[in-house]
Scaffold this motif. Sequence first.
Motif, PDB file in Angstrom:
ATOM      1  N   GLU A  59       0.789  -1.066   0.044  1.00 19.82           N
ATOM      2  CA  GLU A  59      -0.086   0.090   0.060  1.00 19.82           C
ATOM      3  C   GLU A  59       0.983   1.190   0.030  1.00 19.82           C
ATOM      4  O   GLU A  59       0.680   2.180  -0.766  1.00 19.82           O
ATOM      5  CB  GLU A  59      -0.881  -0.174   1.146  1.00 19.82           C
ATOM      6  CG  GLU A  59      -1.746   1.328   1.152  1.00 19.82           C
ATOM      7  CD  GLU A  59      -2.839   1.146   2.505  1.00 19.82           C
ATOM      8  OE1 GLU A  59      -3.504   2.313   2.769  1.00 19.82           O
ATOM      9  OE2 GLU A  59      -2.827   0.066   3.152  1.00 19.82           O
ATOM     10  N   LYS A  60       1.885   1.223   0.859  1.00 19.91           N
ATOM     11  CA  LYS A  60       2.916   2.326   0.891  1.00 19.91           C
ATOM     12  C   LYS A  60       3.471   2.658  -0.290  1.00 19.91           C
ATOM     13  O   LYS A  60       3.852   3.847  -0.662  1.00 19.91           O
ATOM     14  CB  LYS A  60       3.648   2.125   2.117  1.00 19.91           C
ATOM     15  CG  LYS A  60       3.047   2.389   3.606  1.00 19.91           C
ATOM     16  CD  LYS A  60       4.042   2.307   4.626  1.00 19.91           C
ATOM     17  CE  LYS A  60       3.330   2.404   5.802  1.00 19.91           C
ATOM     18  NZ  LYS A  60       4.260   2.258   7.225  1.00 19.91           N
ATOM     19  N   LEU A  61       3.993   1.554  -0.822  1.00 24.46           N
ATOM     20  CA  LEU A  61       4.774   1.672  -2.241  1.00 24.46           C
ATOM     21  C   LEU A  61       3.997   1.845  -3.384  1.00 24.46           C
ATOM     22  O   LEU A  61       4.502   1.824  -4.594  1.00 24.46           O
ATOM     23  CB  LEU A  61       5.769   0.544  -2.299  1.00 24.46           C
ATOM     24  CG  LEU A  61       6.624   0.390  -1.226  1.00 24.46           C
ATOM     25  CD1 LEU A  61       7.957  -0.798  -1.489  1.00 24.46           C
ATOM     26  CD2 LEU A  61       7.688   1.827  -1.099  1.00 24.46           C
ATOM     27  N   GLU A  62       2.628   1.603  -3.405  1.00 28.75           N
ATOM     28  CA  GLU A  62       1.633   1.688  -4.329  1.00 28.75           C
ATOM     29  C   GLU A  62       2.053   0.601  -5.392  1.00 28.75           C
ATOM     30  O   GLU A  62       2.273   0.874  -6.710  1.00 28.75           O
ATOM     31  CB  GLU A  62       1.811   3.061  -5.043  1.00 28.75           C
ATOM     32  CG  GLU A  62       1.196   3.891  -4.129  1.00 28.75           C
ATOM     33  CD  GLU A  62       1.309   5.447  -4.688  1.00 28.75           C
ATOM     34  OE1 GLU A  62       1.644   5.603  -5.917  1.00 28.75           O
ATOM     35  OE2 GLU A  62       0.440   6.467  -4.029  1.00 28.75           O
ATOM     36  N   ASP A  80       2.660  -6.521  -5.930  1.00 30.79           N
ATOM     37  CA  ASP A  80       3.390  -7.728  -5.827  1.00 30.79           C
ATOM     38  C   ASP A  80       4.584  -7.788  -5.038  1.00 30.79           C
ATOM     39  O   ASP A  80       5.250  -6.336  -5.250  1.00 30.79           O
ATOM     40  CB  ASP A  80       3.503  -8.497  -7.050  1.00 30.79           C
ATOM     41  CG  ASP A  80       4.122  -7.786  -8.158  1.00 30.79           C
ATOM     42  OD1 ASP A  80       5.424  -7.746  -7.644  1.00 30.79           O
ATOM     43  OD2 ASP A  80       3.600  -7.327  -9.129  1.00 30.79           O
ATOM     44  N   ARG A  81       5.263  -8.695  -4.797  1.00 29.56           N
ATOM     45  CA  ARG A  81       6.670  -8.900  -4.021  1.00 29.56           C
ATOM     46  C   ARG A  81       7.714  -8.051  -4.892  1.00 29.56           C
ATOM     47  O   ARG A  81       8.557  -7.261  -4.322  1.00 29.56           O
ATOM     48  CB  ARG A  81       6.844 -10.294  -3.465  1.00 29.56           C
ATOM     49  CG  ARG A  81       5.916 -10.638  -2.614  1.00 29.56           C
ATOM     50  CD  ARG A  81       5.925 -12.295  -2.432  1.00 29.56           C
ATOM     51  NE  ARG A  81       7.315 -12.825  -2.032  1.00 29.56           N
ATOM     52  CZ  ARG A  81       7.420 -13.079  -0.861  1.00 29.56           C
ATOM     53  NH1 ARG A  81       6.653 -12.859  -0.097  1.00 29.56           N
ATOM     54  NH2 ARG A  81       8.827 -13.325  -0.450  1.00 29.56           N
ATOM     55  N   THR A  82       7.906  -8.741  -6.114  1.00 26.65           N
ATOM     56  CA  THR A  82       8.908  -8.190  -6.934  1.00 26.65           C
ATOM     57  C   THR A  82       8.986  -6.771  -7.454  1.00 26.65           C
ATOM     58  O   THR A  82       9.869  -6.130  -7.187  1.00 26.65           O
ATOM     59  CB  THR A  82       8.924  -9.097  -8.466  1.00 26.65           C
ATOM     60  OG1 THR A  82       8.872 -10.400  -8.139  1.00 26.65           O
ATOM     61  CG2 THR A  82      10.063  -8.520  -9.070  1.00 26.65           C
ATOM     62  N   ARG A  83       7.805  -6.135  -7.291  1.00 26.32           N
ATOM     63  CA  ARG A  83       7.753  -4.769  -7.780  1.00 26.32           C
ATOM     64  C   ARG A  83       7.950  -4.202  -6.505  1.00 26.32           C
ATOM     65  O   ARG A  83       8.504  -2.881  -6.190  1.00 26.32           O
ATOM     66  CB  ARG A  83       6.220  -4.423  -8.096  1.00 26.32           C
ATOM     67  CG  ARG A  83       6.216  -3.005  -8.925  1.00 26.32           C
ATOM     68  CD  ARG A  83       7.061  -3.182 -10.059  1.00 26.32           C
ATOM     69  NE  ARG A  83       7.303  -1.672 -10.679  1.00 26.32           N
ATOM     70  CZ  ARG A  83       8.473  -0.689 -10.427  1.00 26.32           C
ATOM     71  NH1 ARG A  83       9.266  -1.432  -9.864  1.00 26.32           N
ATOM     72  NH2 ARG A  83       8.448   0.280 -10.801  1.00 26.32           N
ATOM     73  N   ALA A  84       7.588  -4.539  -5.449  1.00 24.97           N
ATOM     74  CA  ALA A  84       7.814  -3.872  -4.230  1.00 24.97           C
ATOM     75  C   ALA A  84       9.194  -3.849  -3.853  1.00 24.97           C
ATOM     76  O   ALA A  84       9.936  -2.610  -3.441  1.00 24.97           O
ATOM     77  CB  ALA A  84       7.245  -4.790  -2.863  1.00 24.97           C
ATOM     78  N   VAL A  85       9.881  -4.662  -4.214  1.00 22.70           N
ATOM     79  CA  VAL A  85      11.645  -4.910  -4.143  1.00 22.70           C
ATOM     80  C   VAL A  85      12.316  -3.648  -4.821  1.00 22.70           C
ATOM     81  O   VAL A  85      12.994  -2.923  -4.690  1.00 22.70           O
ATOM     82  CB  VAL A  85      12.046  -6.040  -4.244  1.00 22.70           C
ATOM     83  CG1 VAL A  85      13.550  -6.062  -4.344  1.00 22.70           C
ATOM     84  CG2 VAL A  85      11.852  -7.302  -3.051  1.00 22.70           C
TER      85      VAL A  85
END
Length: 220
Positions: free
Chosen positions: A192-195, A198-203
């Motif tokens: 939510e914070k990083l908009e 999925d996990r890959t895109r969060a990283v």
Amino acid sequence: MTRIVVVDDHPIVRAGIVGLLETEDGITVAGEFASGEAALAELAEARPDVVLMDLRMPGLGGVEATRRIARGEFPGAADLARRPGVLVFTTYEDDEQILSAIEAGASGYLVKAAPAAELIAGVRAVAAGQTVLAPSIAAQLVARVREPVPRLTPREAEILGLVAQGLSNPAIAARLVIGESTVKTHLLHVFEKLEVSDRTRAVTRAMERGILPGTSSASR
């Protein structure tokens, strides 16, 4: 002579692009394909300098096709003196699409609303080894860099760091001696914070924003 391959699943659009390129001195269309799979299968034989790539196509999409071209993951890649540059040419100006294409190895990103002269100049620039971005795309990326850096809690940052190391949710839970449901809850807050979704895109987003240890937005 600059050799171009056009990849677009819409036959009328593809024909229009091919017709435009073939009127230009010093440019020849070495192939045209309706899918990423078809383009990769024939790429080594076509030996293009530039691949003009649409993003959304049935089957293998433009982002994954771009990634495979950049990595040389297609038949006959080892026989080429150099891999072609990929110029994304699409109707989409979505931040995620842009970043995904650039991260995959695209040398440029233009939108189909661009004037013909801009497309021709972009093709020539990518063939020369340069990077090309439509003004609207460049403005979006600049705005993205200037966005406030999301604040993660120490625990959220710790869990995301373990995700970056390749640990699964159960492995993270075991490492931190917490419940797997707690890990999932923290990751949902991170998404939510990083908009992202999925996990890959969060990283990758955290790396872009300098949130993970060893990265910084100023160095990217």
